[in-house]
Design an enzyme around this catalytic site. Structure first.
Site, PDB file in Angstrom:
ATOM      1  N   GLN A 701     -16.420  43.653  27.221  1.00  0.00           N
ATOM      2  CA  GLN A 701     -16.672  42.792  28.395  1.00  0.00           C
ATOM      3  C   GLN A 701     -16.731  41.543  28.097  1.00  0.00           C
ATOM      4  O   GLN A 701     -16.502  40.568  28.579  1.00  0.00           O
ATOM      5  CB  GLN A 701     -18.132  43.057  29.024  1.00  0.00           C
ATOM      6  CG  GLN A 701     -18.251  44.485  29.981  1.00  0.00           C
ATOM      7  CD  GLN A 701     -16.908  44.282  30.787  1.00  0.00           C
ATOM      8  OE1 GLN A 701     -17.225  43.661  31.716  1.00  0.00           O
ATOM      9  NE2 GLN A 701     -15.796  44.866  30.519  1.00  0.00           N
ATOM     10  N   HIS A 704     -13.570  39.191  28.292  1.00  0.00           N
ATOM     11  CA  HIS A 704     -13.285  38.800  29.807  1.00  0.00           C
ATOM     12  C   HIS A 704     -13.052  37.311  30.036  1.00  0.00           C
ATOM     13  O   HIS A 704     -11.997  36.735  30.401  1.00  0.00           O
ATOM     14  CB  HIS A 704     -14.059  39.415  30.986  1.00  0.00           C
ATOM     15  CG  HIS A 704     -13.315  40.628  31.382  1.00  0.00           C
ATOM     16  ND1 HIS A 704     -12.183  40.868  31.967  1.00  0.00           N
ATOM     17  CD2 HIS A 704     -14.006  41.923  31.489  1.00  0.00           C
ATOM     18  CE1 HIS A 704     -11.821  42.132  32.279  1.00  0.00           C
ATOM     19  NE2 HIS A 704     -13.052  42.841  31.775  1.00  0.00           N
ATOM     20  N   GLU A 770     -23.806  44.787  35.894  1.00  0.00           N
ATOM     21  CA  GLU A 770     -22.628  45.183  36.702  1.00  0.00           C
ATOM     22  C   GLU A 770     -22.455  46.616  35.873  1.00  0.00           C
ATOM     23  O   GLU A 770     -22.062  47.542  36.577  1.00  0.00           O
ATOM     24  CB  GLU A 770     -21.401  44.245  36.210  1.00  0.00           C
ATOM     25  CG  GLU A 770     -20.087  44.589  36.937  1.00  0.00           C
ATOM     26  CD  GLU A 770     -18.903  43.856  36.417  1.00  0.00           C
ATOM     27  OE1 GLU A 770     -19.032  43.001  35.590  1.00  0.00           O
ATOM     28  OE2 GLU A 770     -18.044  43.927  37.252  1.00  0.00           O
ATOM     29  N   HIS A 771     -22.308  46.742  34.674  1.00  0.00           N
ATOM     30  CA  HIS A 771     -22.043  47.814  33.888  1.00  0.00           C
ATOM     31  C   HIS A 771     -23.366  48.351  33.080  1.00  0.00           C
ATOM     32  O   HIS A 771     -23.628  47.445  32.280  1.00  0.00           O
ATOM     33  CB  HIS A 771     -20.841  47.745  32.855  1.00  0.00           C
ATOM     34  CG  HIS A 771     -19.532  47.259  33.605  1.00  0.00           C
ATOM     35  ND1 HIS A 771     -19.218  45.991  33.486  1.00  0.00           N
ATOM     36  CD2 HIS A 771     -18.696  48.087  34.233  1.00  0.00           C
ATOM     37  CE1 HIS A 771     -18.024  46.142  34.095  1.00  0.00           C
ATOM     38  NE2 HIS A 771     -17.732  47.117  34.830  1.00  0.00           N
ATOM     39  N   ASP A 804     -12.766  50.902  34.153  1.00  0.00           N
ATOM     40  CA  ASP A 804     -12.229  49.764  34.059  1.00  0.00           C
ATOM     41  C   ASP A 804     -10.744  50.205  34.479  1.00  0.00           C
ATOM     42  O   ASP A 804     -10.130  49.421  35.082  1.00  0.00           O
ATOM     43  CB  ASP A 804     -12.102  48.847  32.847  1.00  0.00           C
ATOM     44  CG  ASP A 804     -13.679  48.050  32.574  1.00  0.00           C
ATOM     45  OD1 ASP A 804     -14.182  48.043  33.682  1.00  0.00           O
ATOM     46  OD2 ASP A 804     -13.462  47.624  31.534  1.00  0.00           O
ATOM     47  N   HIS A 863     -31.855  44.795  82.267  1.00  0.00           N
ATOM     48  CA  HIS A 863     -31.689  45.910  81.666  1.00  0.00           C
ATOM     49  C   HIS A 863     -32.394  47.065  82.314  1.00  0.00           C
ATOM     50  O   HIS A 863     -31.757  48.029  82.205  1.00  0.00           O
ATOM     51  CB  HIS A 863     -32.576  45.500  80.029  1.00  0.00           C
ATOM     52  CG  HIS A 863     -31.670  44.869  79.080  1.00  0.00           C
ATOM     53  ND1 HIS A 863     -31.488  43.544  79.277  1.00  0.00           N
ATOM     54  CD2 HIS A 863     -31.020  44.857  77.982  1.00  0.00           C
ATOM     55  CE1 HIS A 863     -30.958  42.894  78.521  1.00  0.00           C
ATOM     56  NE2 HIS A 863     -30.489  43.974  77.349  1.00  0.00           N
TER      57      HIS A 863
HETATM   58  N1  LIG Z   1     -16.167  42.027  38.322  1.00  0.00           N
HETATM   59  C1  LIG Z   1     -15.040  42.179  38.133  1.00  0.00           C
HETATM   60  O1  LIG Z   1     -14.746  43.325  38.785  1.00  0.00           O
HETATM   61  C2  LIG Z   1     -13.945  41.510  37.345  1.00  0.00           C
HETATM   62  C3  LIG Z   1     -12.762  42.152  37.187  1.00  0.00           C
HETATM   63  C4  LIG Z   1     -11.878  41.408  36.368  1.00  0.00           C
HETATM   64  C5  LIG Z   1     -11.959  39.984  36.474  1.00  0.00           C
HETATM   65  N2  LIG Z   1     -13.302  39.455  36.546  1.00  0.00           N
HETATM   66  C6  LIG Z   1     -13.584  38.098  36.341  1.00  0.00           C
HETATM   67  O2  LIG Z   1     -12.472  37.465  36.548  1.00  0.00           O
HETATM   68  C7  LIG Z   1     -12.342  36.224  36.342  1.00  0.00           C
HETATM   69  C8  LIG Z   1     -10.866  35.899  36.139  1.00  0.00           C
HETATM   70  O3  LIG Z   1     -10.838  34.573  35.976  1.00  0.00           O
HETATM   71  P1  LIG Z   1      -9.438  33.795  35.627  1.00  0.00           P
HETATM   72  O4  LIG Z   1      -9.745  32.466  35.522  1.00  0.00           O
HETATM   73  O5  LIG Z   1      -8.525  34.447  34.391  1.00  0.00           O
HETATM   74  O6  LIG Z   1      -8.344  34.082  36.875  1.00  0.00           O
HETATM   75  P2  LIG Z   1      -8.462  33.731  38.353  1.00  0.00           P
HETATM   76  O7  LIG Z   1      -7.124  34.207  39.047  1.00  0.00           O
HETATM   77  O8  LIG Z   1      -9.685  34.269  38.868  1.00  0.00           O
HETATM   78  O9  LIG Z   1      -8.337  32.092  38.347  1.00  0.00           O
HETATM   79  C9  LIG Z   1      -7.254  31.582  38.223  1.00  0.00           C
HETATM   80  C10 LIG Z   1      -7.357  30.500  39.219  1.00  0.00           C
HETATM   81  O10 LIG Z   1      -8.065  29.432  38.996  1.00  0.00           O
HETATM   82  C11 LIG Z   1      -7.823  28.252  39.679  1.00  0.00           C
HETATM   83  N3  LIG Z   1      -8.475  27.240  38.979  1.00  0.00           N
HETATM   84  C12 LIG Z   1      -8.783  27.189  37.676  1.00  0.00           C
HETATM   85  N4  LIG Z   1      -9.104  26.073  37.204  1.00  0.00           N
HETATM   86  C13 LIG Z   1      -9.200  25.213  38.441  1.00  0.00           C
HETATM   87  C14 LIG Z   1      -9.657  23.954  38.463  1.00  0.00           C
HETATM   88  N5  LIG Z   1     -10.194  23.151  37.537  1.00  0.00           N
HETATM   89  N6  LIG Z   1      -9.558  23.524  39.780  1.00  0.00           N
HETATM   90  C15 LIG Z   1      -9.314  24.200  40.917  1.00  0.00           C
HETATM   91  N7  LIG Z   1      -8.886  25.427  40.644  1.00  0.00           N
HETATM   92  C16 LIG Z   1      -8.651  25.780  39.362  1.00  0.00           C
HETATM   93  C17 LIG Z   1      -6.284  28.122  39.622  1.00  0.00           C
HETATM   94  O11 LIG Z   1      -6.162  28.367  41.109  1.00  0.00           O
HETATM   95  C18 LIG Z   1      -6.048  29.598  39.151  1.00  0.00           C
HETATM   96  O12 LIG Z   1      -4.875  30.081  39.680  1.00  0.00           O
HETATM   97  C19 LIG Z   1     -13.153  36.304  34.834  1.00  0.00           C
HETATM   98  O13 LIG Z   1     -14.352  35.705  35.032  1.00  0.00           O
HETATM   99  C20 LIG Z   1     -13.510  37.680  34.732  1.00  0.00           C
HETATM  100  O14 LIG Z   1     -14.623  38.071  34.137  1.00  0.00           O
HETATM  101  C21 LIG Z   1     -14.226  40.340  37.098  1.00  0.00           C
HETATM  102  N1  LIG Z   2     -14.241  45.014  33.083  1.00  0.00           N
HETATM  103  C1  LIG Z   2     -13.666  44.366  34.389  1.00  0.00           C
HETATM  104  C2  LIG Z   2     -14.836  44.408  35.566  1.00  0.00           C
HETATM  105  O1  LIG Z   2     -16.061  43.683  35.245  1.00  0.00           O
HETATM  106  C3  LIG Z   2     -12.525  45.053  34.921  1.00  0.00           C
HETATM  107  C4  LIG Z   2     -11.410  45.261  33.957  1.00  0.00           C
HETATM  108  C5  LIG Z   2     -10.123  44.944  34.266  1.00  0.00           C
HETATM  109  N2  LIG Z   2      -9.179  45.006  33.244  1.00  0.00           N
HETATM  110  C6  LIG Z   2     -10.007  45.632  32.469  1.00  0.00           C
HETATM  111  N3  LIG Z   2     -11.227  45.410  32.830  1.00  0.00           N
END
Ligand SMILES: NC(=O)c1ccc[n+]([C@@H]2O[C@H](COP(=O)([O-])OP(=O)(O)OC[C@H]3O[C@@H](n4cnc5c(N)ncnc54)[C@H](O)[C@@H]3O)[C@@H](O)[C@H]2O)c1
Ligand SMILES: N[C@H](CO)Cc1c[nH]c[nH+]1
Length: 875
Positions: A701, A704, A770-771, A804, A863
């Site tokens: 995790q 990520h 979450e997990h 996942d 009513h």
């Molecule tokens: N909880 C879950 O189930 C789960 C599953 C997968 C991923 N995640 C989380 O999702 C998130 C993924 O984040 P990511 O960044 O890789 O992808 P993302 O797609 O969420 O974000 C990317 C986008 O953020 C925007 N962005 C980035 N910087 C910016 C700025 N300065 N100003 C305005 N917009 C901006 C852009 O438009 C870009 O396309 C991680 O935090 C990860 O932990 C959660």
């Molecule tokens: N662990 C994420 C949810 O918190 C989901 C994910 C996507 N790919 C791998 N893992």
């Protein structure tokens, strides 16, 4: 010094004032409007942080980092910012009554002051400007509802001050009792020293570093027209009003109009089109006007892109991005190795040729690069500037596992550039070579020795405040809402570096966009089958019927939510698994419109893995956009993006904040799945736990994102066992391709020592992870005590990775403690329940009196009447 400064707000009518005002001087803007894309790119932006604003110092600094030219802040903020922010970027906002209260330190820490006065009294204003000798003084008569006269503007200017005029008092139409024409205000000071009353005007090229193109004459009429139309319009001494290029086609776009120091001459900075400025069809009236150096190269490359001769090397480069990439790398390396000044110039020229070819191929010109350099120069917060590990490591070409999908693609298929390779350095090798940094460690706390306040602190996540994030995303959301596809495309170009013609693609998706290695396709197919099976079993497809009283039958049945938007993150990793986790329950529930949104790669494509899943789950559209702009497009719809009823999916803080914002807008009429956030895991481990398994689970995790948090709760483990796990975390982390992310997330993570399973589970229930992974002697028995968690992984052979990707459960789960009140995404999240009732005549005889009595009790006669009118008919 500007003649006047316009004060705009988000309600500046249809925005028609913006571009003309930006041509003649800086704009004063409120923070939430200052950085929206509707502000013209050439605008000089001063951001006014009013006295009642709750903006923090960090937020103000971030406005400067994002390109604001100056901030105007009240005294309380100025005290903190003076000395931190360069004085020339800082203006002080003051009420006229407090002028003498400003200390010397503040005065020297700012470059000027904006003073609010009840009215314009030039003598009075002149009397206090001495307090700010050497600084710019702007005067804002806040209570004034009448437009200023030209003589007032002149008088203030003569007193070395600039008048601030709110947009509501400015107009593009003729000046009247309520508003002053902006050109009239701008020209309030101008004087001609010529008999014909005209003004000498120097025309310079905005793109060629301000090179002089020629000398012409302007009249009040021609200047007025230029300000409003944005085109070069002058006054010919022989032929009257002269709209440059009207007959020749060599038109000009006016970027900026400036008065000279004594207001009797002008400079027009323009972008010249067509054959050039001079009537002899040359760029400039001074000399032959031939460009050289980088500008000449830009001209050549642009024309090569349009029509290159057969056999041209530049043409080959445009058609072969891999060759171009290799040449850029090669030339960069040669430049670094060059020795003498001649060699350095020679190699730098080569590198610039290939780099500019890359830019032109991507639609980027020297002016864009200059703008980007200027933007960077405006940043107040500096980065350390260290090189990424793959450029400092001796081993530069290690391919991380992220390259697998693309690497095993067949030779005929264009290799999709995997995003992780671009954003996450594939730095470390398995033995950790190339990284000699400090140990990767968590912080340890003994629960028995913590106070109540410290325990509460341990339960908190390291995330940004949501109100600050909402303030940041609001301009983006508003922009997409107002300008639809145009804003969406601009923001995608800005944040994802992808130039798109249209943001949406619809099925049937082209087979070549879904080409996958066989093993990846087979793995996706197995995951699809398992997740489908588990989610199909959750579907509510039978009607619940209960006869609550004789003749009174209540029912409940489910219907799919018609239109759903599924956000698939794509910033630092491609997540086809998230497409499965959201797409399958939508498909099982029977949603009709399934719009899958994901940030495109810089070449405008979506990864083949996500494309393949989109097809499997029956997506009706793919929106190639990410972040807040994608969420806004889904919430409000645009000309090409269908509006949806509910938005699902995880994402970074921009995505999460935008989801929260649109959910609260009743105009959007959109729901969200949950306030998801950065990923997290809590592992409970006792003496039976395998240190390597525990460490691997924590890191799965932590990799990520930098804001991910992992927690290890130990049960009766001695220090040596904890040290063993810590050593495993450090060893395994160094072998990860995403070690740089882990280096930031692990130090924010914690180890909590407890003495019993009960104590550990109680802590976990309060944390609501979450997990939750249970490495316990009797893990299945412990599940009964779990009250709050998104998903539980029971025993040593149930790594979170299974959930996942492929076991069948969903991985879109509540984070940040929301597992207390939210479930993870499931099939029911895509359905809503409708209740119905059927009451027979006999049923009403029994139930009616009860209802009428309760209605009477609430005083709601109508009513009661709806029942009694029927009971009377039945009597
Ligand atoms: N909880 C879950 O189930 C789960 C599953 C997968 C991923 N995640 C989380 O999702 C998130 C993924 O984040 P990511 O960044 O890789 O992808 P993302 O797609 O969420 O974000 C990317 C986008 O953020 C925007 N962005 C980035 N910087 C910016 C700025 N300065 N100003 C305005 N917009 C901006 C852009 O438009 C870009 O396309 C991680 O935090 C990860 O932990 C959660
Ligand atoms: N662990 C994420 C949810 O918190 C989901 C994910 C996507 N790919 C791998 N893992």
């Amino acid at each position: 010094m500007s003649v006047f400064l316009p004060l705009l707000d988000a309600h500046v009518g249809d925005g028609a004032l913006l571009a003309p005002l930006a041509r003649i001087g800086p704009l004063i803007l409120p923070p939430d409007f200052a950085l929206t894309t509707s502000i013209p790119k050439n605008a000089t932006r001063y951001i006014l942080v009013d006295t009642d604003s709750s903006l923090s110092m960090d937020h103000v600094i971030s406005l400067l980092d994002q390109g604001a030219d100056k901030v105007i802040v009240p005294l309380a903020l100025a005290k903190g910012l003076a000395g931190v922010v360069p004085a020339h970027r800082l203006l002080l906002l003051l009420d006229v009554a407090n002028v003498s209260a400003v200390s010397d330190t503040i005065r020297s820490g700012v470059s000027g002051v904006l003073i609010k006065t009840p009215s314009v009294d030039v003598d009075f204003i002149s009397s206090f400007t001495r307090f700010f000798a050497g600084s710019s003084v702007h005067v804002f008569p806040a209570a004034s509802v009448e437009p200023p006269s030209r003589s007032t503007i002149r008088a203030l200017h003569a007193a070395n001050t600039t008048l601030v005029i709110p947009a509501s008092l400015l107009t593009l139409s003729a000046t009247d009792a309520k508003q002053i024409n902006i050109a009239d205000a701008f020209l309030a000071n101008i004087v001609s020293d010529r008999k014909d009353g005209l003004f000498p005007t120097v025309v310079s090229s905005h793109l060629d570093g301000g090179r002089t193109l020629g000398l012409v004459y302007s009249s009040l009429e021609s200047i007025q027209e230029s300000i409003v139309s944005g085109k070069g319009v002058y006054q010919s001494r022989k032929h009257g009003l002269w709209r440059k290029g009207e007959t020749s086609g060599a038109t000009q776009d006016v970027v900026r109009i400036r008065l000279d120091c004594d207001a009797d001459a002008l400079e027009f900075s323009v972008v010249q089109h067509g054959a050039g400025f001079c009537h002899l069809e040359r760029q400039s009236c001074f000399g032959t006007g031939e460009v050289s150096g980088l500008s000449a190269l830009e001209h050549t490359l642009k024309s090569r892109l349009e029509s290159a001769p057969e056999g041209s090397y530049t043409r080959r480069l445009f058609g072969d991005p891999e060759l171009l990439r290799s040449k850029i790398m090669e030339e960069a390396d040669e430049l670094c190795r060059a020795d003498t000044s001649e060699e350095i110039a020679f190699e730098a020229a080569d590198l610039l040729y290939f780099a500019l070819t890359r830019c032109i191929a991507g639609g980027v010109y020297l002016a864009d690069i200059a703008r980007s350099l200027d933007e960077k120069a405006k940043k107040v917060t500096r980065r350390p500037g260290n090189a990424k590990p793959q450029w400092t490591s001796k081993l530069t070409t290690t391919e991380g596992p992220a390259a697998h999908c693309a690497a095993s693609t067949s030779a005929e298929t264009p290799k999709p550039p995997t995003r992780p390779a671009a954003t996450v350095p594939a730095s470390a090798t398995v033995d950790g070579a190339g990284d000699s940094g400090a140990p990767i460690r968590m912080r340890t706390h003994d629960l028995s020795a913590t106070t109540v306040a410290e325990r509460a602190q341990l339960l908190r996540r390291p995330v940004l405040k949501s109100d600050e994030m909402i303030a940041k995303v609001r301009p983006i959301v508003d922009d997409v809402r107002a300008r639809g596809d145009a804003a969406l495309l601009e923001l995608t170009a800005k944040f994802d570096k992808a130039q798109l013609a249209t943001p949406v693609i619809r099925p049937p998706f082209a087979p070549e966009t879904m080409v996958l290695p066989d093993d990846v396709r087979a793995a996706i197919d197995v995951a699809y089958a398992n997740i489908h099976k588990f989610h199909k079993a959750q579907a509510a497809d039978t009607t619940l019927r209960v006869e609550t009283m004789p003749g009174v039958v209540c029912s409940r049945f489910a219907r799919p939510i018609a239109r759903v938007g599924l956000y698939i993150p794509g910033g630092t990793a491609i997540l086809p698994s998230t497409a499965l986790m959201l797409g399958i329950p939508a498909q099982v529930a029977g949603c009709k419109e399934i719009v899958l949104a994901t940030p495109p790669r810089p070449d405008g494509s979506v990864s083949p893995e996500v494309m393949y899943v989109a097809q499997l789950v029956g997506a009706s559209a793919i929106l190639k956009a990410g972040g807040a702009q994608a969420v806004a497009a889904l919430a409000y719809g645009t000309a090409s993006v269908p509006k949806v009823d509910k938005i699902f999916g995880p994402g970074n803080q921009w995505v999460t904040a935008a989801k929260m914002l649109v959910q609260n807008d009743t105009d959007a009429l959109v729901a969200i799945d949950m306030p998801a956030g950065p990923s997290e895991v809590l592992v409970i481990a006792d003496h039976t736990a395998d240190a390597a398994f525990v460490a691997a689970d924590l890191l799965s995790q932590a990799e990520h994102g930098v804001d991910s948090q992992v927690v290890l709760v130990t049960v009766g483990l001695p220090s040596e066992r904890i040290a063993e796990i810590e050593a495993e975390v450090d060893r395994q982390a160094r072998a990860l391709t995403r070690v740089d992310i882990v280096r930031q997330s692990i130090p924010k993570s914690i180890i909590v020592r407890t003495g019993s399973v009960e104590e550990a589970i109680a802590f976990s229930n309060d944390y609501a992870p979450e997990h939750l992974i249970l490495h316990l002697e009797n893990a299945p028995a412990a599940v009964a005590a779990v009250e709050n968690a998104g998903s539980v992984f029971v025993g040593p052979y149930s790594p979170e990775s299974c959930g996942d990707y492929a076991s069948g459960t969903n991985h879109t789960l509540p984070t940040n403690g929301y597992a207390r009140q939210f479930s993870g995404v499931n099939t029911l999240s895509f359905q809503k329940h409708i209740t119905s009732q059927e009451v027979t005549a006999d049923g009403l005889k029994g139930l009616g009196p009860v209802v009428a009595t309760l209605a009477d009790c609430e005083g709601l006669d109508a009513h009661a009447n709806a029942v009694r009118v029927r009971l009377r008919a039945l009597a």
